[in-house]
Motif scaffolding. Structure first.
Motif, PDB file in Angstrom:
ATOM      1  N   PHE A 134       0.888  -1.240  -0.118  1.00 19.63           N
ATOM      2  CA  PHE A 134       0.125  -0.059   0.157  1.00 19.63           C
ATOM      3  C   PHE A 134       0.942   1.175   0.045  1.00 19.63           C
ATOM      4  CE2 PHE A 134      -3.636  -2.610   2.045  1.00 19.63           C
ATOM      5  CZ  PHE A 134      -4.052  -3.078   0.774  1.00 19.63           C
ATOM      6  N   LEU A 135       2.008   0.987   0.390  1.00 17.01           N
ATOM      7  CA  LEU A 135       2.930   2.405   0.608  1.00 17.01           C
ATOM      8  C   LEU A 135       3.417   2.661  -1.047  1.00 17.01           C
ATOM      9  CD1 LEU A 135       4.446   4.400   2.118  1.00 17.01           C
ATOM     10  CD2 LEU A 135       6.516   2.708   2.024  1.00 17.01           C
ATOM     11  N   PRO A 178      -8.122   0.089  17.815  1.00 16.02           N
ATOM     12  CA  PRO A 178      -8.625  -0.645  16.752  1.00 16.02           C
ATOM     13  C   PRO A 178      -7.534  -1.052  15.764  1.00 16.02           C
ATOM     14  CG  PRO A 178      -9.081   1.755  16.347  1.00 16.02           C
ATOM     15  CD  PRO A 178      -8.547   1.732  17.948  1.00 16.02           C
ATOM     16  N   CYS A 179      -7.769  -2.170  15.229  1.00 12.02           N
ATOM     17  CA  CYS A 179      -7.083  -3.038  14.181  1.00 12.02           C
ATOM     18  C   CYS A 179      -6.905  -1.947  12.893  1.00 12.02           C
ATOM     19  CB  CYS A 179      -7.256  -4.340  13.899  1.00 12.02           C
ATOM     20  SG  CYS A 179      -7.221  -5.364  15.204  1.00 12.02           S
ATOM     21  N   LYS A 180      -5.956  -1.816  12.366  1.00 11.56           N
ATOM     22  CA  LYS A 180      -5.795  -0.799  11.209  1.00 11.56           C
ATOM     23  C   LYS A 180      -4.904  -1.428  10.151  1.00 11.56           C
ATOM     24  CE  LYS A 180      -2.422   2.151  13.619  1.00 11.56           C
ATOM     25  NZ  LYS A 180      -2.620   1.205  14.898  1.00 11.56           N
ATOM     26  N   ILE A 181      -5.210  -0.910   8.965  1.00  7.96           N
ATOM     27  CA  ILE A 181      -4.264  -1.242   7.949  1.00  7.96           C
ATOM     28  C   ILE A 181      -3.577  -0.075   7.472  1.00  7.96           C
ATOM     29  CG2 ILE A 181      -3.946  -2.007   5.565  1.00  7.96           C
ATOM     30  CD1 ILE A 181      -4.973  -4.246   7.486  1.00  7.96           C
ATOM     31  N   THR A 182      -2.199   0.077   7.286  1.00 10.75           N
ATOM     32  CA  THR A 182      -1.559   1.219   7.125  1.00 10.75           C
ATOM     33  C   THR A 182      -0.759   1.117   5.761  1.00 10.75           C
ATOM     34  OG1 THR A 182       0.397   0.582   8.267  1.00 10.75           O
ATOM     35  CG2 THR A 182      -1.197   1.750   9.667  1.00 10.75           C
ATOM     36  N   ALA A 183      -0.290   2.190   5.281  1.00  8.92           N
ATOM     37  CA  ALA A 183       0.791   2.177   4.115  1.00  8.92           C
ATOM     38  C   ALA A 183       2.059   2.523   4.582  1.00  8.92           C
ATOM     39  CB  ALA A 183       0.036   3.332   2.974  1.00  8.92           C
ATOM     40  N   ILE A 211       2.842   4.523   7.793  1.00  9.57           N
ATOM     41  CA  ILE A 211       2.698   6.240   7.992  1.00  9.57           C
ATOM     42  C   ILE A 211       1.361   6.482   7.863  1.00  9.57           C
ATOM     43  CG2 ILE A 211       3.495   8.050   6.706  1.00  9.57           C
ATOM     44  CD1 ILE A 211       5.608   6.489   5.645  1.00  9.57           C
ATOM     45  N   VAL A 212       0.440   5.957   6.875  1.00  9.65           N
ATOM     46  CA  VAL A 212      -0.864   6.685   6.559  1.00  9.65           C
ATOM     47  C   VAL A 212      -1.827   5.551   7.203  1.00  9.65           C
ATOM     48  CG1 VAL A 212      -2.512   7.525   4.891  1.00  9.65           C
ATOM     49  CG2 VAL A 212      -0.085   8.025   4.828  1.00  9.65           C
ATOM     50  N   ASN A 228       1.469   5.932  -3.241  1.00 11.64           N
ATOM     51  CA  ASN A 228       2.380   6.853  -3.994  1.00 11.64           C
ATOM     52  C   ASN A 228       2.054   6.819  -5.451  1.00 11.64           C
ATOM     53  OD1 ASN A 228       4.079   8.519  -1.775  1.00 11.64           O
ATOM     54  ND2 ASN A 228       4.093   6.418  -1.211  1.00 11.64           N
ATOM     55  N   LEU A 229       2.352   5.652  -6.116  1.00 11.38           N
ATOM     56  CA  LEU A 229       2.445   5.711  -7.669  1.00 11.38           C
ATOM     57  C   LEU A 229       1.124   5.870  -8.143  1.00 11.38           C
ATOM     58  CD1 LEU A 229       4.503   2.474  -8.236  1.00 11.38           C
ATOM     59  CD2 LEU A 229       5.348   4.776  -8.266  1.00 11.38           C
TER      60      LEU A 229
END
Length: 332
Positions: free
Chosen positions: A208-209, A298-303, A306-307, A213-214
């Motif tokens: 996801f990072l 809470p459980c989270k998904i990040t990039a 960072i985000v 960006n792309l």
């Protein structure tokens, strides 16, 4: 540039998944174990509903990507036919290279091997689309399974303490305390689902990072192509529009599913608040407090750590992409 960026993006997805194949196996084994641990019909129905929703989402995404891919490949052929009809020229008067999905350079032998080059073009487009469908559908299925397990835990916790008003004992024995046994089982399940969500995060955070960006750069360049061709040649805006639409729907589905995980991971907290926890033993209440304490994060998904992916951050990404488009436009 958009075609090159999409190629890098989809290839990197598949490469990262291949390098993390052990984590994929762990996630799939966890799904199998969770299905085997389902005891009641209610739990089975809840998990089936989320699994079915993941299947619908995966099917929709596959159809959407293949539709966009087909439009992308057919555009040069359709435009060349329209041009022939309008200008009353023969098909041979149109450059052969313009009928390919994207620009390639093979030197002087281009016309000699045009059919092999065209096959390579179409195969390249389809392999990229199949790669992203495989990776993204894995993400959707894993997220929906995690949400299903949180729903099962929430359903059990919401029924804790019911019908206990008459025979309520504050200091009951652990062995005889049915509510304590259910809560302890939910606590163990909750820890397993949190670990499962952390594995999903570790598996997809790098993807996801790169993706985020792309996608913003590619979407901005595609939008710039649309603005440029509106002033010059309106027949060339179809491909940039397809790329621009596909990229942002692709991004939205990622953020939307991450929002599901954010919402469902706090469901046990809400279920405990709805339950008759005051009709449970003190030992059971301590377990409930442990679950509530963990759900405050809470459980989270990040990039890239960072985000945090959510609907709110998706709006921020859209604003950033438009800012890039304005910057590129000013530099033109």
């Amino acid at each position: 540039m958009p075609s090159l960026i999409i190629s890098i993006l989809f290839s990197s997805k598949l490469l990262i998944i291949m390098l993390n194949s052990e984590k994929v196996k762990i996630c799939l084994n966890t799904i199998q174990k969770d299905w085997q641990s389902v005891n009641t019909d209610v739990e089975r129905i809840i998990l089936q509903q989320h699994t079915r929703y993941g299947q619908y989402l995966a099917t929709f995404y596959a159809v959407f990507v293949h539709t966009m891919t087909t439009l992308f490949m057919l555009k040069p052929i359709i435009v060349s036919l329209i041009t022939d009809d309008i200008s009353n020229t023969t098909k041979s008067s149109i450059p052969i290279a313009s009928r390919l999905p994207f620009n390639v350079e093979y030197g002087e032998k281009f016309n000699q091997y045009i059919y092999l080059i065209a096959i390579h073009n179409y195969m390249a487009v389809f392999t990229r689309s199949f790669a992203t469908i495989a990776v993204d559908n894995l993400y959707y299925v894993l997220i929906q399974h995690a949400c299903g397990m949180f729903s099962i835990i929430g359903n059990v916790l919401e029924n804790i303490g019911k019908n206990n008003a008459n025979d309520f004992i504050a200091k009951s024995d652990k062995i005889k305390d049915n509510n304590y046994s259910k809560t302890l089982h939910c606590l163990r399940r909750h820890l397993d689902v949190i670990e499962f969500a952390e594995n999903i995060e570790a598996l997809f955070t790098k993807i996801f990072l790169i993706n985020l960006n792309l996608n913003m750069i590619c979407g901005s360049l595609a939008g710039l192509q649309v603005l440029m061709n509106l002033e010059r040649n309106t027949s060339d805006i179809s491909v940039p529009i397809i790329i621009y639409t596909a990229q942002f729907i692709h991004l939205f589905l990622h953020f939307w599913n991450a929002q599901f995980l954010l919402d469902y991971s706090v469901l046990p907290y809400k279920s405990i608040c709805k339950a008759n926890w005051y009709y449970t033993s003190q030992k059971c209440q301590k377990l409930l407090l442990l679950i509530m304490n963990r759900t405050t994060t809470p459980c989270k998904i990040t990039a890239g750590k960072i985000v945090i992916l959510s609907i709110e951050s998706f709006a921020t990404v859209l604003k950033t992409s438009i800012s890039y488009l304005t910057m590129f436009r000013s530099l033109q």
